[in-house]
Design a protein around this motif. Sequence first.
Motif: not given
Length: 79
Positions: A1-19
Amino acid sequence: MGGSYKLNKMATSIAKLQSIVPNSFQPMALSYVFNSMVKLAGTAGIRIESLTHTNARVSLQNKKKIQNHIGGLHACSRY
């Protein structure tokens, strides 16, 4: 399996918020984002205490609006 993946809307929002949100305000901000995206979570008032890639700690008060017919937490709110 590849090491890259696309985050869903919630995961993207949470990652941005945490940063961008200071650590002391993250539980409140994470709870707001999660509760606005998940209907039962918003109704129940779930509070996200901490969130990492490997662990999530949440709390839930036993409020009347999420109780079942015998006064306990409704099954949907337990998991």
